[in-house]
Write an enzyme that holds these catalytic residues in place. Structure first.
Site, PDB file in Angstrom:
ATOM      1  N   GLU A 252     -41.087 -68.731  15.299  1.00  0.00           N
ATOM      2  CA  GLU A 252     -41.013 -69.230  16.679  1.00  0.00           C
ATOM      3  C   GLU A 252     -42.312 -68.823  17.349  1.00  0.00           C
ATOM      4  O   GLU A 252     -42.541 -67.653  17.614  1.00  0.00           O
ATOM      5  CB  GLU A 252     -39.783 -68.628  17.357  1.00  0.00           C
ATOM      6  CG  GLU A 252     -39.305 -69.449  18.511  1.00  0.00           C
ATOM      7  CD  GLU A 252     -40.056 -69.082  19.763  1.00  0.00           C
ATOM      8  OE1 GLU A 252     -41.090 -69.746  20.039  1.00  0.00           O
ATOM      9  OE2 GLU A 252     -39.624 -68.155  20.455  1.00  0.00           O
ATOM     10  N   CYS A 286     -42.770 -68.280  25.661  1.00  0.00           N
ATOM     11  CA  CYS A 286     -43.140 -69.299  24.678  1.00  0.00           C
ATOM     12  C   CYS A 286     -42.736 -70.689  25.160  1.00  0.00           C
ATOM     13  O   CYS A 286     -43.431 -71.658  24.926  1.00  0.00           O
ATOM     14  CB  CYS A 286     -42.516 -68.993  23.333  1.00  0.00           C
ATOM     15  SG  CYS A 286     -40.782 -68.619  23.437  1.00  0.00           S
ATOM     16  N   GLU A 382     -52.285 -72.571  24.596  1.00  0.00           N
ATOM     17  CA  GLU A 382     -51.268 -71.707  25.191  1.00  0.00           C
ATOM     18  C   GLU A 382     -51.972 -70.557  25.905  1.00  0.00           C
ATOM     19  O   GLU A 382     -52.656 -69.746  25.265  1.00  0.00           O
ATOM     20  CB  GLU A 382     -50.335 -71.161  24.109  1.00  0.00           C
ATOM     21  CG  GLU A 382     -49.170 -70.404  24.704  1.00  0.00           C
ATOM     22  CD  GLU A 382     -48.205 -69.854  23.666  1.00  0.00           C
ATOM     23  OE1 GLU A 382     -48.660 -69.243  22.685  1.00  0.00           O
ATOM     24  OE2 GLU A 382     -46.988 -70.034  23.842  1.00  0.00           O
TER      25      GLU A 382
HETATM   26  P1  NAD Z   1     -48.637 -61.212  17.780  1.00  0.00           P
HETATM   27  O1  NAD Z   1     -48.178 -62.481  17.189  1.00  0.00           O
HETATM   28  O2  NAD Z   1     -49.839 -60.603  17.205  1.00  0.00           O
HETATM   29  O3  NAD Z   1     -47.451 -60.118  17.685  1.00  0.00           O
HETATM   30  C1  NAD Z   1     -46.075 -60.427  17.585  1.00  0.00           C
HETATM   31  C2  NAD Z   1     -45.417 -59.415  16.657  1.00  0.00           C
HETATM   32  O4  NAD Z   1     -46.025 -59.488  15.374  1.00  0.00           O
HETATM   33  C3  NAD Z   1     -45.580 -57.961  17.100  1.00  0.00           C
HETATM   34  O5  NAD Z   1     -44.426 -57.220  16.770  1.00  0.00           O
HETATM   35  C4  NAD Z   1     -46.755 -57.486  16.273  1.00  0.00           C
HETATM   36  O6  NAD Z   1     -46.763 -56.094  16.073  1.00  0.00           O
HETATM   37  C5  NAD Z   1     -46.492 -58.208  14.969  1.00  0.00           C
HETATM   38  N1  NAD Z   1     -47.665 -58.389  14.127  1.00  0.00           N
HETATM   39  C6  NAD Z   1     -48.976 -58.437  14.500  1.00  0.00           C
HETATM   40  N2  NAD Z   1     -49.765 -58.603  13.421  1.00  0.00           N
HETATM   41  C7  NAD Z   1     -48.944 -58.676  12.351  1.00  0.00           C
HETATM   42  C8  NAD Z   1     -49.160 -58.865  10.960  1.00  0.00           C
HETATM   43  N3  NAD Z   1     -50.381 -59.004  10.447  1.00  0.00           N
HETATM   44  N4  NAD Z   1     -48.093 -58.920  10.149  1.00  0.00           N
HETATM   45  C9  NAD Z   1     -46.839 -58.811  10.641  1.00  0.00           C
HETATM   46  N5  NAD Z   1     -46.575 -58.606  11.939  1.00  0.00           N
HETATM   47  C10 NAD Z   1     -47.616 -58.543  12.789  1.00  0.00           C
HETATM   48  O7  NAD Z   1     -48.761 -61.410  19.304  1.00  0.00           O
HETATM   49  P2  NAD Z   1     -49.540 -60.477  20.347  1.00  0.00           P
HETATM   50  O8  NAD Z   1     -50.770 -59.858  19.822  1.00  0.00           O
HETATM   51  O9  NAD Z   1     -48.541 -59.551  20.851  1.00  0.00           O
HETATM   52  O10 NAD Z   1     -49.973 -61.591  21.410  1.00  0.00           O
HETATM   53  C11 NAD Z   1     -51.046 -62.479  21.110  1.00  0.00           C
HETATM   54  C12 NAD Z   1     -50.725 -63.872  21.591  1.00  0.00           C
HETATM   55  O11 NAD Z   1     -49.537 -64.348  20.942  1.00  0.00           O
HETATM   56  C13 NAD Z   1     -50.399 -63.987  23.057  1.00  0.00           C
HETATM   57  O12 NAD Z   1     -51.526 -64.142  23.834  1.00  0.00           O
HETATM   58  C14 NAD Z   1     -49.526 -65.202  23.109  1.00  0.00           C
HETATM   59  O13 NAD Z   1     -50.274 -66.369  23.232  1.00  0.00           O
HETATM   60  C15 NAD Z   1     -48.842 -65.213  21.794  1.00  0.00           C
HETATM   61  N6  NAD Z   1     -47.448 -64.754  21.885  1.00  0.00           N
HETATM   62  C16 NAD Z   1     -46.482 -65.682  21.753  1.00  0.00           C
HETATM   63  C17 NAD Z   1     -45.169 -65.286  21.855  1.00  0.00           C
HETATM   64  C18 NAD Z   1     -44.057 -66.255  21.738  1.00  0.00           C
HETATM   65  O14 NAD Z   1     -42.934 -65.965  22.109  1.00  0.00           O
HETATM   66  N7  NAD Z   1     -44.301 -67.415  21.212  1.00  0.00           N
HETATM   67  C19 NAD Z   1     -44.839 -63.960  22.089  1.00  0.00           C
HETATM   68  C20 NAD Z   1     -45.875 -63.028  22.190  1.00  0.00           C
HETATM   69  C21 NAD Z   1     -47.169 -63.441  22.077  1.00  0.00           C
END
Ligand code: NAD
Length: 480
Positions: A252, A286, A382
């Site tokens: 998602e 999101c 986004e």
């Molecule tokens: P991210 O996708 O990096 O993190 C989401 C989750 O994934 C966190 O728990 C993080 O620790 C984990 N994660 C990070 N790198 C990983 C890896 N290599 N392997 C497995 N898990 C990993 O998101 P973010 O850094 O928190 O935010 C960055 C951007 O993501 C935001 O600017 C936004 O645009 C987007 N975002 C989208 C949603 C959504 O609901 N669609 C939510 C948060 C962030």
């Protein structure tokens, strides 16, 4: 300052035991930038122990729970969540910077997920299939086994409720990796799950960094299913890791969701949805409606009324329950400010600015731009901040083309009184959910949710999630 908790937030929960770890991450209060508390920085060893503990739970007490018993635990957990709504609200406001009313709505939604999946646990049935003479054939739904849940910081409670709730209902054992910026309600939820009688190891929590604990969980060969919510880039990495172990993954990943206002729209009804679906959680949603497509005949009216609504929004610290709180961290703030800088000469219809006397938190102004060309970066990417763009259109075909003209497809809203047009658009829009004369950013525990395109794949929420969190087995018996 972190409220009095009955568990140590710097611990991991593995196999029912709260355990200290060697390294920690500091949590910051986004409202004022102050240090809140320390959480665990779990690594490969803790993730491996958590996966093993989950497998032991499946081989032991949890694996023997009947569907009815799983439902009862989840229902009790929902009750405990309701009894602790105030504390969960306070934790979320401190940890995520979410205004009190919005944080409370998430805590109540968490309880609703537990109730919904508690009630659904014993209602997933197989089928009997007419087959060759002399055969009886039926299907049954079984748990995947160990499920990994990688959760972002924007709606921890709702996302944990929908994914862990559905996974437990189907008898899986979970390893939960909350986001490094937002762990407190995840830990509190696990603490309440213990109180509700969830057997040791059925839910393990390993806070830590994405590149460490997250990557270790995504790539662990003992994990049988992965549920990920977050960015497209990380989602793609998680899918690759899952692919190496050939396990299913639900992604998602966000969106650029449109609401389309036609010439015959009831604007009084639409206005709160047009604005709030973009500004809720400071736009860090999101399913935020970041694009407002407006028929040219209503353009002036929509611009003027949305601008007025923007000017009435208050930005403040989470505990003062403003309309818009801070963003999660400095990185997110800088990313959004970068988009605002990139907007250049784009016409600003309205702006709501942070109060002057705010402490040193991660605040950005809320901005409404329009008219904006559909291919502008602000209308394509986004932003994940309190920014919306208004895009004019002349015909229904053009509206559909613009609405479908991004990489994403998560949610769409249509505002029109024309029933035939409602049905036509519901079919033509490339989107996981379509709302007609309403818009449900993230709402609806009962409603299947998920995207197409870069918004991801698989469905969570509602009854549908129970199919994703289970495996279908076909049994063919020959008896002559
Ligand atoms: P991210 O996708 O990096 O993190 C989401 C989750 O994934 C966190 O728990 C993080 O620790 C984990 N994660 C990070 N790198 C990983 C890896 N290599 N392997 C497995 N898990 C990993 O998101 P973010 O850094 O928190 O935010 C960055 C951007 O993501 C935001 O600017 C936004 O645009 C987007 N975002 C989208 C949603 C959504 O609901 N669609 C939510 C948060 C962030």
């Amino acid at each position: 300052m972190c409220p009095e908790l009955q568990f140590d937030p710097s611990y991991v929960l593995i196999g029912g035991q709260w355990q200290a770890v060697a390294q920690h991450v500091t949590l910051t209060n986004p409202s004022d930038g102050s240090e809140l508390t320390k959480i665990a920085r779990a690594g490969e060893a803790e993730v491996d122990a958590a996966v093993q503990a989950a497998q032991s739970a499946l081989d032991g007490a949890w694996g023997e729970f009947t569907a009815v018993e799983r439902g009862r635990v989840l229902t009790r957990l929902g009750q405990l969540v309701l009894e602790h709504v105030d504390l969960l609200t306070e934790l979320e406001a401190l940890d995520v910077g979410k205004p009190i009313t919005q944080a409370r709505a998430d805590a109540v939604a968490l309880a609703r997920y537990c109730e919904f999946y508690g009630g659904a646990a014993d209602k997933v049935h197989g089928q009997s299939i007419p087959y060759l003479d002399g055969y009886t054939v039926y299907t049954m739904r079984e748990p995947h086994g160990v499920t990994g849940h990688i959760v972002p910081w924007n709606y921890p409670m709702q996302i944990i409720g929908r994914s862990v709730g559905a996974a437990l209902a189907m008898g899986n054992a979970c390893v939960l990796k909350p986001a490094e910026d937002a762990c407190l309600t995840a830990l509190m939820f696990a603490y309440l799950a213990q109180k509700a009688g969830l057997p040791d190891g059925a839910l393990n929590v390993v806070p830590g960094l994405g590149a460490e604990a997250g990557a270790a969980l995504a790539g662990h060969p003992g994990v049988n299913h992965l549920s990920f919510t977050g960015s497209v880039e990380t989602g793609a990495a998680v899918q690759q890791a899952a692919g190496r172990n050939v396990v299913p993954v639900t992604l998602e990943l966000g969106g650029k969701s449109p609401q389309i206002v036609f010439d015959d729209a009831d604007l009084d009804a639409a206005l709160p949805f047009l604005v709030n679906a973009g500004l809720q959680n400071a736009g860090q949603t999101c399913s935020a409606s970041s694009r407002i497509l407006v028929h040219r005949s209503r353009l002036d009216e929509v611009c003027q009324q949305m601008a007025e609504a923007y000017r009435g929004k208050r930005i403040g610290i989470a505990s003062s329950d403003p309309d818009i709180g801070p963003l999660i961290n400095a990185r997110q703030r800088d990313k959004v400010l970068g988009f605002l800088a990139q907007a250049g000469e784009l016409p600003i219809l309205a702006e709501s600015t942070p109060d002057n006397d705010l402490p040193d938190g991660y605040y950005v102004p809320a901005r409404l731009y329009g008219p904006v060309a559909p291919d502008h970066d602000l209308a394509q990417k986004e932003i994940f901040g309190p920014v919306q763009v208004i895009i004019p259109f002349d015909t229904e075909e053009e509206a559909v083309r613009i609405a479908n003209g991004t990489d994403y497809g998560l949610v769409a809203g249509i505002w029109t009184r024309d029933g035939a047009r409602q049905m036509r658009l519901a079919k033509k829009l490339k989107s996981g959910q379509v709302f007609i004369n309403n818009y449900g950013a993230g709402g609806g525990v009962e409603l299947p949710f998920g995207g197409i395109g870069k918004s991801g794949h698989g469905r969570e929420k509602g009854f549908e999630a129970l199919y994703g969190f289970s495996v279908l087995k076909t049994v063919a018996a020959y008896h002559g």
